[in-house]
Write an enzyme that holds these catalytic residues in place. Sequence first.
Site, PDB file in Angstrom:
ATOM      1  CE1 TYR A 158     -29.389  18.867  -9.133  1.00 40.67           C
ATOM      2  CE2 TYR A 158     -27.533  17.671  -8.291  1.00 40.67           C
ATOM      3  CZ  TYR A 158     -28.481  18.282  -8.322  1.00 40.67           C
ATOM      4  OH  TYR A 158     -28.056  19.899  -7.811  1.00 40.67           O
TER       5      TYR A 158
ATOM      6  CE  LYS B 290       3.975  10.825  -2.179  1.00 38.20           C
ATOM      7  NZ  LYS B 290       4.781   9.748  -2.583  1.00 38.20           N
TER       8      LYS B 290
HETATM    9  C1  LIG Z   1       5.443   8.581  -3.216  1.00 39.02           C
HETATM   10  C2  LIG Z   1       6.626   7.863  -2.458  1.00 39.02           C
HETATM   11  C3  LIG Z   1       6.989   6.899  -1.920  1.00 39.02           C
HETATM   12  C4  LIG Z   1       6.033   6.080  -1.441  1.00 39.02           C
HETATM   13  O1  LIG Z   1       4.876   5.238  -1.939  1.00 39.02           O
HETATM   14  P1  LIG Z   1       3.988   4.692  -1.257  1.00 39.02           P
HETATM   15  O2  LIG Z   1       3.390   3.112  -3.146  1.00 39.02           O
HETATM   16  O3  LIG Z   1       2.705   4.827  -0.874  1.00 39.02           O
HETATM   17  O4  LIG Z   1       4.726   3.762  -0.744  1.00 39.02           O
HETATM   18  C5  LIG Z   1       8.364   6.239  -1.965  1.00 39.02           C
HETATM   19  N1  LIG Z   1       8.999   6.822  -2.604  1.00 39.02           N
HETATM   20  C6  LIG Z   1       8.679   8.045  -2.804  1.00 39.02           C
HETATM   21  C7  LIG Z   1       9.424   8.813  -4.531  1.00 39.02           C
HETATM   22  C8  LIG Z   1       7.143   8.683  -3.443  1.00 39.02           C
HETATM   23  O5  LIG Z   1       7.512   9.601  -4.198  1.00 39.02           O
END
Ligand SMILES: *Cc1c(COP(=O)(O)O)cnc(C)c1O
Length: 376
Positions: A264, A35
């Site tokens: 800055y 994702k």
């Molecule tokens: C993003 C996600 C994961 C992966 O989590 P990590 O901590 O990056 O391993 C697993 N399950 C769900 C439902 C997620 O949204």
Amino acid sequence: MRSATITIHQDALAHNLQVIKDKTQPTTKVLAMVKADAYGHGVAAAVPALMDADGFGVACMSEALAVQDVLAQLKRTKPVVLIEGVFSYDEWLTAIEQDFGCVIHQDNQLEWALQSLPNADSFCRTIWLKYNTGMCRLGFDTNNIIQKAKQLIQAGYRVILTTHFACADDAQHPLNQVQIERFNHALQAIQAFAPDTQGSLCNSAGIFNFTAHHHHWVRAGIALYGSKPIAQHSATALGLLPAMTLSAKIMAIHQLHAGDSVGYGALWQADKPYQIGVVSIGYGDGYPRVVTGASVAITDTDGVVHSCAILGRVAMDMFMVDIDGLAIEVGAPVVLWGDTPHIDEIASCAGTIGYELMCRLTQRPNRHIEMLSSNA
Ligand SMILES: *Cc1c(COP(=O)(O)O)cnc(C)c1O
């Protein structure tokens, strides 16, 4: 050309997937979470390196279609799972057509699924039924999860019961055992009337901290990318390699006089004559402005790498570093994160986690893929 570059190491991705597979039983499947454009690494770079996974997990339909495109280019198929499910009936019809696996976490999604059934032998015919065991983000509660599973199974669906840990990075947190017990209890209750029901409990942290609870599918995200999933060990100690290097170059060098101030807000002032370098990257590329005490790694004219402190504020396109007394020239390579410094060090200097630094990189840096050596 201005140098702000994201390099993706496909060998590191493949290696990290193998580390996860070595932690799991051969019967446990691995859903590689890609994702948010593979946590900022780019699905076009990540998916080909993760083809030993059993499927890919994404947040939404547009991401699923992007993964499907990459798979089509590779002339391969793999299960793709929408980890938040669909957001409309039209999306449900697309999921059926594309044969995407879907989470169902609330009643409207359940109604769409009961309205139109995918083919009996399709991957989509297995629903990832989300149980809220304690995070209170998505899923049905304890008082109705069994009933929802029954409805789906009676309609002809297979079910993978799934939930998400709130505190898996901290093995001692009491909520973990509460979530595990609720999950196992519901899974057994569903298996009592539908024995082929599967379970999926663990994210990366759960994979390392709760090896007895991997069930049928684990969902690995951050560990694939080489950032630390659990509190008590560094990524390196777990055998994980950084899958991304963020780099830039020294674009200007100045000799300061005592009393000169830098950047800055004139936040940093030289108390003696100083040599400083200007680095060609800033928050407009996704490097965090809020870092305190961060360093970068710069290679000198003899090929020696030095850890150099950031001076003053990070600006949109540049920041300054301390290169006093070093044989560093304009054009010297600068590593913002990679092997050293590690992204987890910079994350802690920025008061955040590796996940966010990966995901907040912008479109501006150049992108480069270091290809799988097995394909070279
Ligand atoms: C993003 C996600 C994961 C992966 O989590 P990590 O901590 O990056 O391993 C697993 N399950 C769900 C439902 C997620 O949204």
